[in-house]
Scaffold this active site. Structure first.
Site, PDB file in Angstrom:
ATOM      1  CE  LYS A  38      -2.649   0.855   3.604  1.00  0.00           C
ATOM      2  NZ  LYS A  38      -2.505   2.286   4.099  1.00  0.00           N
ATOM      3  N   GLY A 111      -4.936   8.097   5.307  1.00  0.00           N
ATOM      4  CA  GLY A 111      -3.990   8.816   6.000  1.00  0.00           C
ATOM      5  C   GLY A 111      -3.004   9.386   5.118  1.00  0.00           C
ATOM      6  CB  SER A 185       4.901   9.849  11.779  1.00  0.00           C
ATOM      7  OG  SER A 185       4.169   9.945  10.630  1.00  0.00           O
ATOM      8  CG  ASP A 335       0.568  -0.097   9.651  1.00  0.00           C
ATOM      9  OD1 ASP A 335      -0.093   0.781  10.517  1.00  0.00           O
ATOM     10  OD2 ASP A 335       0.813   0.072   8.273  1.00  0.00           O
ATOM     11  CE  LYS A 362      -0.746   4.179  12.870  1.00  0.00           C
ATOM     12  NZ  LYS A 362       0.077   4.849  11.776  1.00  0.00           N
ATOM     13  NE  ARG A 366      -5.374   0.069  12.699  1.00  0.00           N
ATOM     14  CZ  ARG A 366      -4.713   0.272  11.657  1.00  0.00           C
ATOM     15  NH1 ARG A 366      -3.513   0.401  11.737  1.00  0.00           N
ATOM     16  NH2 ARG A 366      -5.429   0.193  10.394  1.00  0.00           N
ATOM     17  NE  ARG A 408      -2.597  -1.804   8.166  1.00  0.00           N
ATOM     18  CZ  ARG A 408      -2.340  -2.088   7.115  1.00  0.00           C
ATOM     19  NH1 ARG A 408      -2.695  -3.431   6.750  1.00  0.00           N
ATOM     20  NH2 ARG A 408      -2.016  -1.431   6.118  1.00  0.00           N
TER      21      ARG A 408
END
Ligand code: S3P
Length: 450
Positions: A38, A111, A185, A335, A362, A366, A408
């Site tokens: 991705k 994002g 990040s 992730d 996220k 999460r 996810r």
């Protein structure tokens, strides 16, 4: 033959994924391929759109997120052929050639689309842009890119004191800058590097731990000058380069492979090979974590494809043991923490995850969502502000669960369901198509569930 393990029911807007594992005979077997990476797919479309000449992309991810990127750049004049995995062509517009779009740019759930694109938009002189996204993206923090862009001279407005999308951008000539990012990040780093591309000087971003480096690799392949400082995890881009279209080959996404790595590691009797997986060291935290947990994973056929390392990953069932995950491994597995939490449920001992507060911002929170969904299935999980403790040796019971529209989470719960008794229902499972459009087909294939 046993009855179907995996069934799907669709309502008007949503999909329920129901998983009922038989009591025996459910090992994951064979060889599979996974969709394109991705992160690399987004970057190939974006750099293709701002480069001179033609970019061709092999293996593009056809998930909803790259589709959002393609739609945004088409709206700004880039000619992008119909999306398919074989070959996509992008006719680039040159660095400042993006056209002012007649309407709002919609980044959907992505994002990466919004944050990377902001670096490019902010540096297009005299053009005006508005950017929005779905409910999840409109609640995610944008000040992490807006503040450093402003320090370079950018003009950006947004909701809630210029923190949230929808955002409005008045493009202009920016100044080169140094930014010491407080968070590791890749979205922040890439946004600033893309803004720096259009300045007269050198722009440097440093970060507390190294995040994925696909932007650096691809910018350099397209002709930008990139210099690295390993001591500060620093990346410097020299502004003013002319990017030239390239041929990009997108490897399989290790973040998608992670679901199968964990599935085969926790379901007794499994022996599965996942072909053509990107193993860039800034992304392999999941392999390191599973190795720490005593998983049986072998890297076969290691090679380099278009500037990215690739291998086939063979994973066999083994009894896992608990581990502690914190520090520099976290950005390299950011992730994959939800699916690693599933692995931890079947490990001996208590797995501790820390330094992972980023998971709260996220596509969903999460940490909160995984803790609640796994607890509903009978797991013992304690949530902390920056992580969780997961007690291994769980006996899971199939119940109604919910993805919270997070791809996810949907896929992690589907894998947990393979070791639950009875039927687990995952509501809003269609979210998997954000990053993995044929997840359910591959799940059935690995289980021999035809
Ligand atoms: C991404 C970076 C990561 C990751 C996301 C993709 C990228 O986000 O979680 O799925 O392609 O740059 P952060 O940079 O916010 O950690």
């Amino acid at each position: 033959m046993h009855p179907s393990i995996v069934t799907v029911t669709s309502t008007q807007n949503h999909q329920d994924l129901c998983i009922t594992p038989p009591t025996s005979d459910i090992a994951l077997q064979g060889r599979i391929r996974i969709p394109g990476d991705k992160s690399i797919s987004h970057r190939a479309l974006m750099l293709g759109a701002i480069a001179a000449g033609e970019t061709t992309i092999e293996g593009l991810l056809l998930g909803e997120d790259p589709r959002s990127t393609a739609a945004c750049f088409r709206a700004m004049g880039a000619e992008i052929s119909e999306l398919n995995t074989d070959r996509v062509t992008v006719r680039g517009l040159g660095e400042t050639g993006l056209q002012e779009p007649a309407n709002v740019l919609d980044a959907g759930n992505s994002g990466t689309t919004m944050r990377l694109m902001l670096g490019l938009l902010a540096s297009q002189p005299d053009k005006f842009f508005t950017v929005t996204g779905d409910g999840s993206l409109r609640s995610r923090p944008m000040s992490r890119v807006i503040n450093p862009l402003r320090a370079m001279g950018a003009t950006i407005w947004g909701r809630d004191g210029d923190k949230l999308a929808p955002l409005a951008v008045r493009g202009q000539a920016l100044s080169a800058a140094r930014y010491d990012s407080p968070i590791a990040s890749a979205q922040v780093k890439s946004c600033i590097l893309l803004a720096g591309l259009h300045t007269d000087g050198q722009t440097t971003v440093t970060e507390p731990a190294k995040s994925r480096d696909h932007s650096e690799r691809m910018l350099s392949a397209f002709g930008a000058q990139i210099d690295l400082d390993p001591e500060t995890n620093g990346v410097t881009i020299t502004g003013g380069a002319t990017l030239r279209g390239q041929h990009v080959i997108v490897p399989g996404d290790i973040s998608s492979a992670a679901f199968w790595l964990v599935a085969a590691a926790i379901v007794p009797g499994s022996d599965l090979t996942i072909e053509n997986v990107g193993i860039n060291p800034t992304r392999t935290g999941v392999l390191d974590a599973l190795t720490l947990m005593n998983a049986d994973i072998t890297l076969e056929n290691k090679r380099e494809v278009a500037g990215e390392p690739v291998a086939d990953l063979r994973v066999c069932y083994s009894q896992l043991s608990a581990c502690e995950l914190s520090g520099e491994i976290i950005p390299r597995a950011i992730d994959e923490i939800p699916i690693l939490a599933v692995a931890a449920l079947f490990a001996k001992g208590t797995t501790k995850i820390r330094d992972a507060a980023e998971l709260r911002v996220k596509e969903s929170d999460r940490l909160a969502v995984m803790a609640a969904q796994l607890q509903a299935m009978g797991a013992t999980v304690t949530e902390y502000p920056d992580g969780m403790d997961i007690v291994g040796g769980a006996t899971l019971t199939g119940v109604e669960t919910d993805s919270h529209d997070d791809h996810r989470i949907a896929m992690s719960l589907a894998i947990a369901a393979l070791r639950a008794t009875g039927t687990t229902t995952i509501h809003r499972a269609e979210s998997a198509s954000i990053s993995y459009p044929n997840f359910i087909e591959t799940l059935k294939q690995t289980l021999g569930d035809t």
